[in-house]
Design an enzyme around this catalytic site. Structure first.
Site, PDB file in Angstrom:
ATOM      1  N   GLY A  28       0.823  -1.210   0.000  1.00  0.00           N
ATOM      2  CA  GLY A  28       0.000   0.000   0.000  1.00  0.00           C
ATOM      3  C   GLY A  28       0.854   1.256   0.000  1.00  0.00           C
ATOM      4  O   GLY A  28       2.023   1.216  -0.386  1.00  0.00           O
ATOM      5  N   LEU A  30       0.514   3.628  -2.031  1.00  0.00           N
ATOM      6  CA  LEU A  30       0.910   3.524  -3.436  1.00  0.00           C
ATOM      7  C   LEU A  30       1.403   4.856  -3.989  1.00  0.00           C
ATOM      8  O   LEU A  30       0.821   5.905  -3.737  1.00  0.00           O
ATOM      9  CB  LEU A  30      -0.269   3.016  -4.278  1.00  0.00           C
ATOM     10  CG  LEU A  30      -0.820   1.649  -3.884  1.00  0.00           C
ATOM     11  CD1 LEU A  30      -1.919   1.221  -4.854  1.00  0.00           C
ATOM     12  CD2 LEU A  30       0.277   0.584  -3.813  1.00  0.00           C
ATOM     13  N   GLY A  33       5.682   4.638  -8.576  1.00  0.00           N
ATOM     14  CA  GLY A  33       6.458   3.416  -8.815  1.00  0.00           C
ATOM     15  C   GLY A  33       5.551   2.192  -8.823  1.00  0.00           C
ATOM     16  O   GLY A  33       5.595   1.364  -9.744  1.00  0.00           O
ATOM     17  N   HIS A  34       4.711   2.089  -7.797  1.00  0.00           N
ATOM     18  CA  HIS A  34       3.748   0.977  -7.758  1.00  0.00           C
ATOM     19  C   HIS A  34       2.818   1.024  -8.985  1.00  0.00           C
ATOM     20  O   HIS A  34       2.530   0.005  -9.599  1.00  0.00           O
ATOM     21  CB  HIS A  34       2.859   1.073  -6.518  1.00  0.00           C
ATOM     22  CG  HIS A  34       3.571   1.007  -5.211  1.00  0.00           C
ATOM     23  ND1 HIS A  34       3.664   2.077  -4.363  1.00  0.00           N
ATOM     24  CD2 HIS A  34       4.206  -0.017  -4.578  1.00  0.00           C
ATOM     25  CE1 HIS A  34       4.318   1.735  -3.270  1.00  0.00           C
ATOM     26  NE2 HIS A  34       4.683   0.467  -3.367  1.00  0.00           N
ATOM     27  N   GLU A 145      12.703  -3.226  -9.487  1.00  0.00           N
ATOM     28  CA  GLU A 145      14.163  -3.329  -9.297  1.00  0.00           C
ATOM     29  C   GLU A 145      14.631  -2.466  -8.139  1.00  0.00           C
ATOM     30  O   GLU A 145      15.742  -2.649  -7.640  1.00  0.00           O
ATOM     31  CB  GLU A 145      14.903  -2.909 -10.576  1.00  0.00           C
ATOM     32  CG  GLU A 145      14.797  -3.917 -11.679  1.00  0.00           C
ATOM     33  CD  GLU A 145      15.774  -3.639 -12.812  1.00  0.00           C
ATOM     34  OE1 GLU A 145      16.587  -2.707 -12.700  1.00  0.00           O
ATOM     35  OE2 GLU A 145      15.701  -4.369 -13.810  1.00  0.00           O
ATOM     36  N   LYS A 146      13.810  -1.498  -7.731  1.00  0.00           N
ATOM     37  CA  LYS A 146      14.124  -0.658  -6.565  1.00  0.00           C
ATOM     38  C   LYS A 146      14.598  -1.515  -5.390  1.00  0.00           C
ATOM     39  O   LYS A 146      15.544  -1.177  -4.702  1.00  0.00           O
ATOM     40  CB  LYS A 146      12.868   0.136  -6.203  1.00  0.00           C
ATOM     41  CG  LYS A 146      12.778   0.671  -4.800  1.00  0.00           C
ATOM     42  CD  LYS A 146      13.721   1.831  -4.595  1.00  0.00           C
ATOM     43  CE  LYS A 146      13.478   2.590  -3.309  1.00  0.00           C
ATOM     44  NZ  LYS A 146      13.416   1.768  -2.116  1.00  0.00           N
ATOM     45  N   GLN A 150      15.524  -8.033  -2.852  1.00  0.00           N
ATOM     46  CA  GLN A 150      14.227  -8.705  -2.769  1.00  0.00           C
ATOM     47  C   GLN A 150      13.888  -9.397  -4.087  1.00  0.00           C
ATOM     48  O   GLN A 150      13.420 -10.544  -4.101  1.00  0.00           O
ATOM     49  CB  GLN A 150      13.151  -7.677  -2.413  1.00  0.00           C
ATOM     50  CG  GLN A 150      11.728  -8.169  -2.573  1.00  0.00           C
ATOM     51  CD  GLN A 150      10.727  -7.174  -2.069  1.00  0.00           C
ATOM     52  OE1 GLN A 150      10.544  -7.034  -0.869  1.00  0.00           O
ATOM     53  NE2 GLN A 150      10.066  -6.463  -2.972  1.00  0.00           N
ATOM     54  N   SER A 182       9.645   6.034  -2.882  1.00  0.00           N
ATOM     55  CA  SER A 182       9.464   5.057  -1.811  1.00  0.00           C
ATOM     56  C   SER A 182       8.407   5.579  -0.850  1.00  0.00           C
ATOM     57  O   SER A 182       8.339   6.783  -0.587  1.00  0.00           O
ATOM     58  CB  SER A 182      10.780   4.842  -1.059  1.00  0.00           C
ATOM     59  OG  SER A 182      10.531   4.165   0.171  1.00  0.00           O
TER      60      SER A 182
HETATM   61  P1  AMP Z   1       6.284  -2.162  -1.408  1.00  0.00           P
HETATM   62  O1  AMP Z   1       4.877  -1.670  -1.315  1.00  0.00           O
HETATM   63  O2  AMP Z   1       7.298  -1.194  -0.909  1.00  0.00           O
HETATM   64  O3  AMP Z   1       6.443  -3.544  -0.862  1.00  0.00           O
HETATM   65  O4  AMP Z   1       6.596  -2.278  -2.960  1.00  0.00           O
HETATM   66  C1  AMP Z   1       5.763  -3.037  -3.808  1.00  0.00           C
HETATM   67  C2  AMP Z   1       6.439  -3.215  -5.136  1.00  0.00           C
HETATM   68  O5  AMP Z   1       6.688  -1.934  -5.729  1.00  0.00           O
HETATM   69  C3  AMP Z   1       7.802  -3.899  -5.006  1.00  0.00           C
HETATM   70  O6  AMP Z   1       7.943  -4.823  -6.069  1.00  0.00           O
HETATM   71  C4  AMP Z   1       8.753  -2.752  -5.116  1.00  0.00           C
HETATM   72  O7  AMP Z   1      10.023  -3.124  -5.607  1.00  0.00           O
HETATM   73  C5  AMP Z   1       8.036  -1.856  -6.106  1.00  0.00           C
HETATM   74  N1  AMP Z   1       8.536  -0.482  -6.010  1.00  0.00           N
HETATM   75  C6  AMP Z   1       8.712   0.247  -4.883  1.00  0.00           C
HETATM   76  N2  AMP Z   1       9.261   1.445  -5.169  1.00  0.00           N
HETATM   77  C7  AMP Z   1       9.448   1.470  -6.520  1.00  0.00           C
HETATM   78  C8  AMP Z   1      10.001   2.435  -7.439  1.00  0.00           C
HETATM   79  N3  AMP Z   1      10.454   3.609  -7.028  1.00  0.00           N
HETATM   80  N4  AMP Z   1      10.033   2.096  -8.750  1.00  0.00           N
HETATM   81  C9  AMP Z   1       9.574   0.895  -9.184  1.00  0.00           C
HETATM   82  N5  AMP Z   1       9.048  -0.047  -8.360  1.00  0.00           N
HETATM   83  C10 AMP Z   1       8.987   0.236  -7.056  1.00  0.00           C
END
Ligand code: AMP
Length: 280
Positions: A28, A30, A33-34, A145-146, A150, A182
């Site tokens: 969440g 969001l 990036g998400h 890829e951020k 993981q 982020s």
């Molecule tokens: P999270 O909600 O932080 O667990 O992220 C969910 C997905 O979004 C994961 O696959 C992250 O790698 C991706 N993600 C997070 N930040 C970015 C970003 N700046 N650019 C691309 N993907 C992202």
């Protein structure tokens, strides 16, 4: 209009029937990036499922878990606008029912770098991703890829446990100042944000030094570390590693990755980049 939100394993199964969707797992909060992952899935799959689950098992500090931002209504609206057809937003005990006892450990890939700084983190990630992939049975799952370590842990996991669907890696989205998007960035003050810019500057300096002909990893790491040695920036690690195994390298190779983690104002920031060796 917001797409349907399902909360339990049974509701998810009923909503999906036999579909093999594209799947975007998130916690969440969001941001763009998400949304770029969701949009990509929407282009490549007839149905896209987005999960929103702040996974307690991947937090090693209770305070970090507590202050993680949560706003399901806003997230569901944003995911729907990006093309998600179904939102899976389970309660903690829908993922970990009473008596839950299994932990998935992906081995050495999980113990270095972020794994060393955050004990149990990747076990938590691997456990929840195993459950989610088995529940959703996607044709493709989209990861950023951020979170490079993981991504490598999840690729290994999928391969080793024969989990359903392909893993699709998506490029890191950045703000205009170069900082990777982020959910944690919103905790930075304007001053902290200015300090955090040292991370993309360090990446740029290492890339430029490699392009200029340097292939010695220690020298390149020194160049990046200089830039991250500043009051208010606590460098956790800056390392050039094999992009598949995440083991340290001595000389740049075709698969080299620069990994960086630093704390600014108590916010843990991670970033990474491909470092291409100079042409001989
Ligand atoms: P999270 O909600 O932080 O667990 O992220 C969910 C997905 O979004 C994961 O696959 C992250 O790698 C991706 N993600 C997070 N930040 C970015 C970003 N700046 N650019 C691309 N993907 C992202």
């Amino acid at each position: 209009v917001t797409s349907p939100i399902v909360r339990t394993r049974d509701e998810l199964r009923a909503a999906l029937a036999d579909a093999r969707p594209g799947f975007v797992p998130t916690m969440g909060a969001l941001h763009a990036g998400h949304l770029s992952l969701i949009e990509r899935s929407t282009r490549e799959n007839a149905v896209t499922v987005v999960s929103i689950f702040v996974n307690p098992r991947q937090f090693s500090q209770a305070a970090d878990l507590e202050r993680y931002p949560r706003d399901l209504a806003r997230d569901a609206a944003a995911a729907s606008a990006a093309g998600a057809n179904l939102i899976f937003a389970p309660a903690v005990d829908a993922i970990y029912p009473p008596g839950f006892a299994t932990t998935v450990d992906v081995g050495p890939l999980s113990s270095r770098w972020e794994g060393a700084a955050r004990p149990g983190h990747f076990q938590g990630v691997a456990t929840v991703v195993t459950i989610l992939l088995n529940l959703v049975r996607p044709a493709r799952s989209y990861f950023g890829e951020k979170d490079y370590q993981q991504l490598q842990v999840i690729r290994r996991l999928r391969e080793d446990l024969a989990l359903p669907g392909d893993i699709v890696a998506c490029p890191t989205l950045r703000d205009a100042d170069g900082i990777a998007l982020s959910s944690r960035n919103r905790r930075l003050t304007a001053d902290g944000r200015a300090l955090a810019r040292a991370i993309p500057r360090a990446i740029a300096a290492v890339v430029a030094t490699a392009t200029a002909g340097e292939r010695n990893v220690a020298t390149l790491e020194q160049r990046g570390t200089e830039i991250l040695t500043a009051p208010g920036v606590r460098l956790s690690y800056l390392a050039i590693v094999d992009g598949d195994t995440l083991e340290p390298q001595r000389e740049l190779a075709q698969n080299s990755r620069l990994l960086i983690a630093a704390d600014v104002e108590g916010v843990r920031l991670i970033d990474n980049a491909v470092i291409v060796p100079p042409v001989r």
